[in-house]
Design an enzyme around this catalytic site. Structure first.
Site, PDB file in Angstrom:
ATOM      1  N   LYS A 183      -8.994 134.279   2.627  1.00 42.75           N
ATOM      2  CA  LYS A 183      -9.131 132.832   2.817  1.00 42.75           C
ATOM      3  C   LYS A 183     -10.561 132.423   2.451  1.00 42.75           C
ATOM      4  O   LYS A 183     -11.492 133.236   2.528  1.00 42.75           O
ATOM      5  CB  LYS A 183      -8.871 132.473   4.287  1.00 42.75           C
ATOM      6  CG  LYS A 183      -7.467 132.824   4.777  1.00 42.75           C
ATOM      7  CD  LYS A 183      -6.439 131.835   4.277  1.00 42.75           C
ATOM      8  CE  LYS A 183      -5.070 132.145   4.849  1.00 42.75           C
ATOM      9  NZ  LYS A 183      -3.990 131.491   4.104  1.00 42.75           N
ATOM     10  N   HIS A 227       8.547 134.317   0.372  1.00 41.56           N
ATOM     11  CA  HIS A 227       8.673 133.262  -0.633  1.00 41.56           C
ATOM     12  C   HIS A 227       8.010 133.631  -1.974  1.00 41.56           C
ATOM     13  O   HIS A 227       8.319 133.026  -2.991  1.00 41.56           O
ATOM     14  CB  HIS A 227       8.186 131.908  -0.100  1.00 41.56           C
ATOM     15  CG  HIS A 227       6.712 131.737  -0.072  1.00 41.56           C
ATOM     16  ND1 HIS A 227       5.910 132.243   0.910  1.00 41.56           N
ATOM     17  CD2 HIS A 227       5.868 131.102  -0.927  1.00 41.56           C
ATOM     18  CE1 HIS A 227       4.659 131.936   0.671  1.00 41.56           C
ATOM     19  NE2 HIS A 227       4.597 131.238  -0.441  1.00 41.56           N
ATOM     20  N   HIS A 268       3.587 139.570   1.005  1.00 45.82           N
ATOM     21  CA  HIS A 268       3.624 139.077  -0.376  1.00 45.82           C
ATOM     22  C   HIS A 268       3.078 140.073  -1.405  1.00 45.82           C
ATOM     23  O   HIS A 268       3.670 140.277  -2.459  1.00 45.82           O
ATOM     24  CB  HIS A 268       2.817 137.781  -0.504  1.00 45.82           C
ATOM     25  CG  HIS A 268       3.233 136.723   0.471  1.00 45.82           C
ATOM     26  ND1 HIS A 268       4.542 136.493   0.797  1.00 45.82           N
ATOM     27  CD2 HIS A 268       2.526 135.815   1.181  1.00 45.82           C
ATOM     28  CE1 HIS A 268       4.609 135.503   1.665  1.00 45.82           C
ATOM     29  NE2 HIS A 268       3.398 135.071   1.921  1.00 45.82           N
TER      30      HIS A 268
HETATM   31  C1  BG6 Z   1       2.024 132.166   3.528  1.00 44.57           C
HETATM   32  C2  BG6 Z   1       0.849 132.609   4.356  1.00 44.57           C
HETATM   33  O1  BG6 Z   1       3.107 133.040   3.721  1.00 44.57           O
HETATM   34  O2  BG6 Z   1       1.654 132.141   2.156  1.00 44.57           O
HETATM   35  C3  BG6 Z   1      -0.335 131.688   4.110  1.00 44.57           C
HETATM   36  O3  BG6 Z   1       1.202 132.591   5.742  1.00 44.57           O
HETATM   37  C4  BG6 Z   1      -0.641 131.583   2.642  1.00 44.57           C
HETATM   38  O4  BG6 Z   1      -1.479 132.132   4.832  1.00 44.57           O
HETATM   39  C5  BG6 Z   1       0.621 131.240   1.844  1.00 44.57           C
HETATM   40  O5  BG6 Z   1      -1.613 130.581   2.435  1.00 44.57           O
HETATM   41  C6  BG6 Z   1       0.386 131.269   0.363  1.00 44.57           C
HETATM   42  O6  BG6 Z   1       1.526 130.798  -0.290  1.00 44.57           O
HETATM   43  P1  BG6 Z   1       1.466 129.989  -1.655  1.00 44.57           P
HETATM   44  O7  BG6 Z   1       2.885 129.743  -2.012  1.00 44.57           O
HETATM   45  O8  BG6 Z   1       0.697 128.756  -1.368  1.00 44.57           O
HETATM   46  O9  BG6 Z   1       0.771 130.889  -2.610  1.00 44.57           O
END
Ligand code: BG6
Length: 473
Positions: A325, A177, A239
């Protein structure tokens, strides 16, 4: 790359893991938002699936939308709710689901490919894909696969082989995403729609890149997932590497999926396998006391590491990646640090002082901003310098964005068969290869205080001038 708000043709959407965390937080609210925005097909059905049928699926979705949605459940909800149903299925038996999909498709005279979203744990993925093949649900289907794609090179290859046994690569949408985040696409726009950045986008002018995604949230009750996955697989292999793939790729000949994928594959080929000596793992204090976490867990909740891309463009330029985290801030920031001016000739330049060079900064948040930090003259009688910034405020420039979140945009892309912002099997396998040295030989996680910037070794990793974000606070 601009895409009108085309409405996709009528289709059925099947959500595996429909009562899970991701579906509740992102997918179901996302589909409702698309519906509200007139971006869903004229007619559609959403069939939730999973091993256990919830008592009342519609009530479950309503609750999810109230908790996580960004829009009022107004008159649209009643109509949307009528499109929802739930049919249990498992890797062993999907016959009832297959029948329900066919019946729903006849009911709405579906013309578009069914969209099947597999939001299931990595270990369950392969068998689920086989079931989709056996029951023929995979026919005429766009299959969305949620990350992580496997947990190492071998399992990623196995999963890709299983997928390719059932579907063509063109029908598989591996979703990350972060690629759907509006500002990430702005990195492409800025680099390739302007003549001013590309000439300096290389080792002659750039001295480092930082891809920094600290999260202030802890694991938020996701112990089962996190204990299996850890920060490296959850965030870095996915990511952060994908963002690196956007920052570092060579100019594609066109902005379309094929050209971009060709360049991304070439780039990941050039990424040097990671060096465990240049990686730091951390675990926040208190993690072992979280519900369902092994009290002796060694799982990392923090990673910082150095990456090199062995290409003519990037040779010798370190890319620093960091995420964790329960850190001091929640940010998603890409910083491109430029080479210093060759001569320091202004009076208030202390040669011993470590100063940040000019930096181009992308803030990949919902309120996207791009800065270039430079030295400028401070008004006054003396020629003194101070730090100042050119700022591109997207909202001020173009007004309020269309309000699509990353998952919404990507779900819409799948329905339009637009593969630009998805990843491809060869890239995924190469990323796992690059990451293998850390998977085989992970650094021991060092404890760090909640709300901090992680272990000291990680803070020191980039050397001078250090992490930009810390300086920023
Ligand atoms: C997710 C992870 O894919 O992305 C999470 O599993 C993380 O651990 C999250 O917190 C972060 O996404 P965003 O869109 O909130 O930056």
């Amino acid at each position: 790359m601009t895409k009108g708000f085309e409405a996709p043709s009528n289709r059925v959407l099947v959500l595996f893991g429909a009562t899970g965390d991701l579906a509740g937080r992102k997918l179901l609210p996302g589909l409702f938002h698309l519906y509200r925005a007139g971006m869903m097909p004229d007619d559609f059905r959403i069939i939730g699936s999973g091993r256990h049928t919830p008592e009342d699926f519609v009530a479950h979705v309503e609750e999810a939308l109230r908790t996580h949605g960004r829009m009022e459940l107004d008159g649209h909800w009643a109509a949307f709710s009528k499109k929802l149903s739930f049919v249990a299925s498992s890797a062993d038996d999907g016959s009832e689901l297959a029948a329900a999909v066919s019946a729903a498709e006849s009911e709405i005279d579906a013309k578009g490919e069914r969209l099947v979203y597999l939001s299931v744990p990595p270990g369950a993925m392969g068998d689920m894909v086989k079931m989709l093949g056996k029951t023929k649900i995979a026919e005429n289907c766009s299959l969305v696969v949620e990350k992580p794609f496997g947990h190492d090179v071998a399992s990623a290859k196995r999963l890709n082989a299983t997928l390719h046994g059932v579907l063509e690569e063109e029908s598989i949408y591996r979703i990350d995403h972060f690629l759907g985040k509006e500002p990430v696409q702005n990195i492409l726009a800025l680099r390739f729609a302007n003549g001013i950045f590309e000439p300096i986008w290389n080792r002659d002018h750039i001295s480092y890149v930082q891809i920094d995604v600290p999260e202030d949230l802890d694991i938020q009750g996701r112990a089962a997932f996190y204990e299996e996955t850890g920060a490296f697989r959850d965030m870095v292999v996915t990511h952060l590497m994908q963002i690196l793939g956007i920052v570092a790729l060579e100019p594609p000949s066109r902005i379309d999926a094929e050209s971009l994928h060709a360049e991304r594959t070439k780039l990941f080929e050039a990424v040097r396998p990671l060096d465990p000596e240049r990686a730091v793992y951390g675990q926040y204090r208190g993690y072992r006391g979280e519900d369902d976490v092994d009290p002796k867990s060694e799982v990392e909740t923090f990673v910082a590491l150095e990456v090199f891309v062995d290409s003519w463009r990037w040779s010798g330029v370190p890319f620093y990646l960091r995420t964790g985290k329960a850190m001091a801030a929640g940010r998603r920031t890409v910083t491109v640090g430029f080479a210093d001016a060759p001569l320091q000739m202004f009076a208030n330049h202390d040669p011993d002082e470590v100063r940040r060079p000019s930096e181009l900064v992308f803030e990949l948040s919902d309120d996207p901003k791009i800065w270039i930090d430079v030295e400028a003259k401070v008004p006054g009688p003396k020629l003194d310098l101070g730090r100042a910034a050119f700022t591109l405020d997207i909202e001020r420039a173009f007004g309020k964005p269309d309000g699509l979140e990353a998952y919404e945009r990507l779900l819409h892309d799948v329905m339009l068969k637009d593969r630009l912002l998805f990843t491809r099997s060869d890239q995924i396998e190469r990323i796992w290869e690059v990451c293998a040295p850390l998977i085989d030989n992970p650094p021991k996680a060092t404890g760090y205080k909640k709300g901090s910037w992680g272990p000291q070794r990680a803070i020191d990793l980039p050397g001078d001038p250090g992490w930009r974000l810390q300086d920023d606070e």
